[in-house]
Scaffold this active site. Sequence first.
Site, mmCIF file in Angstrom:
data_model
loop_
_atom_site.group_PDB
_atom_site.id
_atom_site.type_symbol
_atom_site.label_atom_id
_atom_site.label_comp_id
_atom_site.label_asym_id
_atom_site.label_seq_id
_atom_site.Cartn_x
_atom_site.Cartn_y
_atom_site.Cartn_z
ATOM 1 N N CYS A 1 -45.608 -11.403 -8.913
ATOM 2 C CA CYS A 1 -45.147 -12.784 -9.089
ATOM 3 C C CYS A 1 -44.609 -13.280 -7.747
ATOM 4 O O CYS A 1 -44.976 -12.733 -6.698
ATOM 5 C CB CYS A 1 -44.121 -12.891 -10.215
ATOM 6 N N ASN B 1 -40.409 -11.359 -7.627
ATOM 7 C CA ASN B 1 -40.252 -9.992 -8.149
ATOM 8 C C ASN B 1 -38.858 -9.770 -8.757
ATOM 9 O O ASN B 1 -38.312 -8.674 -8.715
ATOM 10 C CB ASN B 1 -40.555 -8.933 -7.071
ATOM 11 N N CYS C 1 -38.114 -11.902 -11.873
ATOM 12 C CA CYS C 1 -38.204 -12.388 -13.261
ATOM 13 C C CYS C 1 -39.456 -11.881 -13.980
ATOM 14 O O CYS C 1 -39.374 -11.002 -14.836
ATOM 15 C CB CYS C 1 -38.182 -13.924 -13.303
ATOM 16 N N ARG C 2 -40.626 -12.427 -13.640
ATOM 17 C CA ARG C 2 -41.828 -12.143 -14.414
ATOM 18 C C ARG C 2 -42.422 -10.761 -14.166
ATOM 19 O O ARG C 2 -42.690 -10.016 -15.119
ATOM 20 C CB ARG C 2 -42.889 -13.223 -14.151
ATOM 21 N N SER C 3 -42.680 -10.409 -12.897
ATOM 22 C CA SER C 3 -43.349 -9.118 -12.662
ATOM 23 C C SER C 3 -42.476 -7.908 -13.000
ATOM 24 O O SER C 3 -43.009 -6.904 -13.489
ATOM 25 C CB SER C 3 -43.942 -9.025 -11.251
ATOM 26 N N ASP D 1 -43.032 -19.735 -14.787
ATOM 27 C CA ASP D 1 -41.863 -19.282 -14.025
ATOM 28 C C ASP D 1 -40.592 -19.674 -14.778
ATOM 29 O O ASP D 1 -40.325 -20.863 -14.974
ATOM 30 C CB ASP D 1 -41.904 -19.946 -12.643
HETATM 31 P P1 4NP Z 1 -40.390 -14.699 -10.350
HETATM 32 O O1 4NP Z 1 -39.390 -15.949 -10.443
HETATM 33 O O2 4NP Z 1 -41.477 -15.103 -9.388
HETATM 34 O O3 4NP Z 1 -40.878 -14.569 -11.746
HETATM 35 O O4 4NP Z 1 -39.568 -13.521 -9.873
HETATM 36 C C1 4NP Z 1 -38.803 -16.562 -9.322
HETATM 37 C C2 4NP Z 1 -37.700 -15.990 -8.739
HETATM 38 C C3 4NP Z 1 -37.106 -16.619 -7.659
HETATM 39 C C4 4NP Z 1 -37.625 -17.799 -7.180
HETATM 40 C C5 4NP Z 1 -38.735 -18.361 -7.773
HETATM 41 C C6 4NP Z 1 -39.338 -17.731 -8.845
HETATM 42 N N1 4NP Z 1 -36.999 -18.454 -6.104
HETATM 43 O O5 4NP Z 1 -37.420 -19.560 -5.757
HETATM 44 O O6 4NP Z 1 -36.047 -17.901 -5.524
#
Ligand code: 4NP
Length: 158
Positions: free
Chosen positions: A10, A13, A15-17, A127
């Site tokens: 993702c 790294n 939240c989703r992955s 997201d």
């Molecule tokens: P992820 O979510 O890609 O599922 O880990 C996010 C975590 C942080 C951010 C964006 C998406 N950020 O902009 O910091």
Amino acid sequence: MSKSSVLFVCLGNICRSPTADGVFRQLVEQQSLADRILVDSCGTGSFHIGEKPDSRAIKAAAKRDYDLSTLRARQLKPEDFQAFDFILAMDRMNLGVLEAMKPADYHGHVSLFLDFSKQRTHKQVPDPYYEGDEGFELVLDLVEDASRGLLDTIQQRW
Ligand code: 4NP
């Protein structure tokens, strides 16, 4: 004995992955396949390197008995294309990063993770970072569904 390796990707790294990592890892362990399927996750971005998953992701996963607390964020690296035969993106933006970095001689499988899903409403894992708790529940629902489809595909290929 056939072996496989899966990398979930993702942006951050956190939240989703990591959720996909924890859910798929538990499924693999329940099927006694931990010695045959390597599971990992990473982000295409660098902003959260070394951090634990988002506390909301840890909490939502824990309610369904998945432990994400020991995971730490890392960034996608070129060597991942040598180490993993399934590299699965949570959304099209991150799939684009994978396609751009993929070596011409890579023979593994790069796609959206939800290509392995049975549900048809979502093609991408949304997201949840700027969303409420329900965003993290949806991530878990989608990831649980696609994890079963992914494991079926891997076992059919062996
Ligand atoms: P992820 O979510 O890609 O599922 O880990 C996010 C975590 C942080 C951010 C964006 C998406 N950020 O902009 O910091």
